[in-house]
Design a protein around this motif. Structure first.
Motif, PDB file in Angstrom:
ATOM      1  N   PRO A 156      -6.875  -7.826   8.859  1.00 10.10           N
ATOM      2  CA  PRO A 156      -6.372  -6.625   8.548  1.00 10.10           C
ATOM      3  C   PRO A 156      -6.067  -5.745  10.231  1.00 10.10           C
ATOM      4  CG  PRO A 156      -8.240  -7.016   7.401  1.00 10.10           C
ATOM      5  CD  PRO A 156      -8.214  -8.015   8.134  1.00 10.10           C
ATOM      6  N   PHE A 157      -5.084  -5.054  10.141  1.00  4.96           N
ATOM      7  CA  PHE A 157      -4.892  -4.179  11.469  1.00  4.96           C
ATOM      8  C   PHE A 157      -5.546  -3.064  11.351  1.00  4.96           C
ATOM      9  CE2 PHE A 157      -0.832  -5.294  13.668  1.00  4.96           C
ATOM     10  CZ  PHE A 157      -0.675  -6.750  13.088  1.00  4.96           C
ATOM     11  N   ASP A 158      -5.832  -2.376  12.684  1.00  2.29           N
ATOM     12  CA  ASP A 158      -6.396  -0.901  12.881  1.00  2.29           C
ATOM     13  C   ASP A 158      -5.240  -0.054  12.669  1.00  2.29           C
ATOM     14  OD1 ASP A 158      -9.140  -1.563  12.860  1.00  2.29           O
ATOM     15  OD2 ASP A 158      -8.846  -2.547  14.817  1.00  2.29           O
ATOM     16  N   LEU A 159      -5.389   0.895  11.751  1.00  2.34           N
ATOM     17  CA  LEU A 159      -4.228   1.914  11.823  1.00  2.34           C
ATOM     18  C   LEU A 159      -5.111   3.356  11.925  1.00  2.34           C
ATOM     19  CD1 LEU A 159      -1.457   2.636  10.922  1.00  2.34           C
ATOM     20  CD2 LEU A 159      -2.208   3.018   8.755  1.00  2.34           C
ATOM     21  N   ASP A 160      -4.300   3.995  13.015  1.00  7.37           N
ATOM     22  CA  ASP A 160      -4.810   5.422  13.277  1.00  7.37           C
ATOM     23  C   ASP A 160      -3.239   6.146  13.251  1.00  7.37           C
ATOM     24  OD1 ASP A 160      -5.492   7.911  13.870  1.00  7.37           O
ATOM     25  OD2 ASP A 160      -6.339   7.077  15.887  1.00  7.37           O
ATOM     26  N   LEU A 161      -3.107   6.800  12.018  1.00  7.44           N
ATOM     27  CA  LEU A 161      -1.824   7.431  11.759  1.00  7.44           C
ATOM     28  C   LEU A 161      -2.032   9.059  11.539  1.00  7.44           C
ATOM     29  CD1 LEU A 161       1.019   6.183  11.593  1.00  7.44           C
ATOM     30  CD2 LEU A 161       0.846   6.314   9.160  1.00  7.44           C
ATOM     31  N   TYR A 162      -1.007   9.745  12.032  1.00  8.59           N
ATOM     32  CA  TYR A 162      -0.953  11.115  11.900  1.00  8.59           C
ATOM     33  C   TYR A 162       0.288  11.351  11.179  1.00  8.59           C
ATOM     34  CZ  TYR A 162      -1.289  16.069  13.226  1.00  8.59           C
ATOM     35  OH  TYR A 162      -1.393  17.438  13.103  1.00  8.59           O
ATOM     36  N   MET A 188       0.873  -1.307   0.210  1.00  9.01           N
ATOM     37  CA  MET A 188       0.212   0.017  -0.003  1.00  9.01           C
ATOM     38  C   MET A 188       0.943   1.232  -0.085  1.00  9.01           C
ATOM     39  SD  MET A 188      -2.308   1.176   3.123  1.00  9.01           S
ATOM     40  CE  MET A 188      -2.777   3.106   3.184  1.00  9.01           C
ATOM     41  N   ASN A 189       0.871   1.793  -0.969  1.00  7.13           N
ATOM     42  CA  ASN A 189       1.447   3.362  -0.960  1.00  7.13           C
ATOM     43  C   ASN A 189       0.628   4.371  -0.628  1.00  7.13           C
ATOM     44  OD1 ASN A 189       3.943   2.571  -2.346  1.00  7.13           O
ATOM     45  ND2 ASN A 189       2.910   2.514  -4.339  1.00  7.13           N
ATOM     46  N   LEU A 190       1.334   5.289   0.175  1.00 11.32           N
ATOM     47  CA  LEU A 190       0.521   6.405   0.720  1.00 11.32           C
ATOM     48  C   LEU A 190       0.976   7.632  -0.086  1.00 11.32           C
ATOM     49  CD1 LEU A 190      -0.818   7.447   3.425  1.00 11.32           C
ATOM     50  CD2 LEU A 190       1.369   7.766   4.276  1.00 11.32           C
ATOM     51  N   ASP A 191      -0.042   8.510  -0.536  1.00 12.91           N
ATOM     52  CA  ASP A 191      -0.047   9.438  -1.133  1.00 12.91           C
ATOM     53  C   ASP A 191       0.065  10.750  -0.582  1.00 12.91           C
ATOM     54  OD1 ASP A 191      -0.455  11.323  -3.311  1.00 12.91           O
ATOM     55  OD2 ASP A 191      -2.472  11.342  -3.340  1.00 12.91           O
ATOM     56  N   LYS A 198      -8.667   0.063   8.068  1.00 14.93           N
ATOM     57  CA  LYS A 198      -8.072  -1.107   8.136  1.00 14.93           C
ATOM     58  C   LYS A 198      -7.056  -1.468   7.069  1.00 14.93           C
ATOM     59  CE  LYS A 198     -11.387  -2.798  10.944  1.00 14.93           C
ATOM     60  NZ  LYS A 198     -10.986  -3.794  12.094  1.00 14.93           N
ATOM     61  N   VAL A 199      -5.860  -2.001   7.526  1.00 18.52           N
ATOM     62  CA  VAL A 199      -5.021  -2.356   6.602  1.00 18.52           C
ATOM     63  C   VAL A 199      -4.328  -3.521   6.676  1.00 18.52           C
ATOM     64  CG1 VAL A 199      -2.599  -1.596   5.981  1.00 18.52           C
ATOM     65  CG2 VAL A 199      -4.048   0.064   7.093  1.00 18.52           C
ATOM     66  N   GLN A 200      -4.516  -4.382   5.454  1.00 20.71           N
ATOM     67  CA  GLN A 200      -3.874  -5.678   5.214  1.00 20.71           C
ATOM     68  C   GLN A 200      -2.428  -5.893   5.397  1.00 20.71           C
ATOM     69  OE1 GLN A 200      -5.918  -8.952   5.763  1.00 20.71           O
ATOM     70  NE2 GLN A 200      -3.563  -9.449   6.056  1.00 20.71           N
ATOM     71  N   ILE A 201      -1.858  -6.365   6.147  1.00 19.50           N
ATOM     72  CA  ILE A 201      -0.180  -6.279   6.004  1.00 19.50           C
ATOM     73  C   ILE A 201       0.324  -7.630   5.563  1.00 19.50           C
ATOM     74  CG2 ILE A 201       1.982  -6.089   7.226  1.00 19.50           C
ATOM     75  CD1 ILE A 201       0.360  -3.908   9.089  1.00 19.50           C
ATOM     76  N   ASN A 252      10.855   9.485  -3.629  1.00 14.99           N
ATOM     77  CA  ASN A 252       9.851   9.984  -3.937  1.00 14.99           C
ATOM     78  C   ASN A 252       8.915  10.790  -3.114  1.00 14.99           C
ATOM     79  OD1 ASN A 252       7.205  10.430  -5.042  1.00 14.99           O
ATOM     80  ND2 ASN A 252       7.056   8.441  -6.136  1.00 14.99           N
ATOM     81  N   LEU A 253       8.713  12.106  -3.301  1.00 13.28           N
ATOM     82  CA  LEU A 253       8.104  12.722  -2.138  1.00 13.28           C
ATOM     83  C   LEU A 253       6.646  12.998  -2.277  1.00 13.28           C
ATOM     84  CD1 LEU A 253      10.459  15.961  -1.914  1.00 13.28           C
ATOM     85  CD2 LEU A 253      10.423  14.155  -0.702  1.00 13.28           C
ATOM     86  N   GLU A 254       6.228  12.180  -3.288  1.00 15.63           N
ATOM     87  CA  GLU A 254       4.684  12.056  -3.401  1.00 15.63           C
ATOM     88  C   GLU A 254       4.171  10.631  -3.005  1.00 15.63           C
ATOM     89  OE1 GLU A 254       3.125  13.747  -6.933  1.00 15.63           O
ATOM     90  OE2 GLU A 254       3.968  15.783  -6.132  1.00 15.63           O
ATOM     91  N   ARG A 255       4.846   9.772  -2.951  1.00 16.40           N
ATOM     92  CA  ARG A 255       4.449   8.252  -2.674  1.00 16.40           C
ATOM     93  C   ARG A 255       5.335   7.684  -1.827  1.00 16.40           C
ATOM     94  NH1 ARG A 255       0.426   6.025  -4.737  1.00 16.40           N
ATOM     95  NH2 ARG A 255      -0.884   6.954  -6.163  1.00 16.40           N
ATOM     96  N   ILE A 256       4.937   7.109  -0.757  1.00 18.75           N
ATOM     97  CA  ILE A 256       5.576   6.262   0.257  1.00 18.75           C
ATOM     98  C   ILE A 256       5.018   5.096   0.376  1.00 18.75           C
ATOM     99  CG2 ILE A 256       6.117   6.246   2.735  1.00 18.75           C
ATOM    100  CD1 ILE A 256       6.884   9.162   2.675  1.00 18.75           C
ATOM    101  N   ASN A 257       6.122   4.072   0.719  1.00 18.65           N
ATOM    102  CA  ASN A 257       5.541   2.764   0.877  1.00 18.65           C
ATOM    103  C   ASN A 257       5.247   2.607   2.562  1.00 18.65           C
ATOM    104  OD1 ASN A 257       5.115  -0.190   1.371  1.00 18.65           O
ATOM    105  ND2 ASN A 257       7.236  -0.755   0.735  1.00 18.65           N
ATOM    106  N   LEU A 258       4.079   2.675   2.575  1.00 22.11           N
ATOM    107  CA  LEU A 258       3.636   2.789   4.110  1.00 22.11           C
ATOM    108  C   LEU A 258       3.559   1.409   4.473  1.00 22.11           C
ATOM    109  CD1 LEU A 258       2.214   4.186   6.265  1.00 22.11           C
ATOM    110  CD2 LEU A 258       0.077   3.584   5.580  1.00 22.11           C
ATOM    111  N   ILE A 259       3.605   0.272   3.817  1.00 18.10           N
ATOM    112  CA  ILE A 259       3.527  -1.165   4.531  1.00 18.10           C
ATOM    113  C   ILE A 259       4.822  -1.341   4.929  1.00 18.10           C
ATOM    114  CG2 ILE A 259       3.486  -3.537   3.814  1.00 18.10           C
ATOM    115  CD1 ILE A 259       0.529  -2.117   3.892  1.00 18.10           C
ATOM    116  N   GLY A 260       6.061  -0.872   4.534  1.00 17.01           N
ATOM    117  CA  GLY A 260       7.537  -1.012   4.831  1.00 17.01           C
ATOM    118  C   GLY A 260       7.630  -0.369   6.354  1.00 17.01           C
TER     119      GLY A 260
END
Ligand SMILES: [Zn+2]
Ligand SMILES: [Zn+2]
Length: 161
Positions: A38-44, A1-4, A20-23, A92-100
């Motif tokens: 899936p995990f419950d994610l609450d991220l700031y 999952m990439n984060l925009d 919810k994020v499937q890891i 890449n400043l616009e997309r980040i590999n959040l799963i990693g």
């Protein structure tokens, strides 16, 4: 999952993700770590000008193998996510590999020894029977390393007498 992150261009801008994020499964010391649900994610996330700072919580269940009896068991974890990615190290400043990032934070919070229960009896060292499920007839000497040293000591003392 990439984060925009394209809408976080302005320093000081921030966003919160609650989902919810499937890891995907991953490996640590040849132990396979599987998140069955899936995990419950609450991220700031905040853009601090020279970095992106991630803080939040990740909660869910991992399927691990017990290091004594080798059976699979489910282990609940709650992870405080704290991560800072410096922009000059990002490709890449616009997309980040959040799963990693999430997997890394899970790894940091894994128990050193994963046991299905604190009193897991493990496997018989002779026949391999899972002693939580059944007894076996093997004559196992309980070898406690400290006792083994004592035993040797007494043997020696006997011989010298
Ligand atoms: Zn066990
Ligand atoms: Zn046995």
């Amino acid at each position: 999952m990439n984060l925009d992150l394209s809408n976080l261009k302005e320093p000081g801008s921030s966003k919160r993700i609650q989902e919810k994020v499937q890891i995907p499964a991953f490996e640590l010391h040849s132990q396979k770590i599987e998140p069955p649900y899936p995990f419950d994610l609450d991220l700031y996330i905040i853009n601090t000008d020279d970095s992106f700072v991630f803080t939040g919580q990740l909660a869910g269940v991992l399927s691990l193998n017990c290091s004594r009896c080798l059976e699979k068991f489910e282990h609940e974890i709650q992870v405080e996510v704290e991560e800072e990615l410096f922009k000059n190290e990002l490709e890449n400043l616009e997309r980040i590999n959040l799963i990693g990032i999430l997997q890394e934070n899970i790894l940091l919070n894994l128990p050193i020894k994963s046991l299905c229960s604190n009193d897991c009896k493990g496997l018989c060292t002779i026949c391999g029977q899972n002693l939580n499920e059944n007894k076996c007839d093997c004559e196992r000497e309980m070898i406690d390393p400290r006792l083994a040293i004592l035993k040797d000591f007494y043997k020696k003392a006997d011989q010298e007498r």
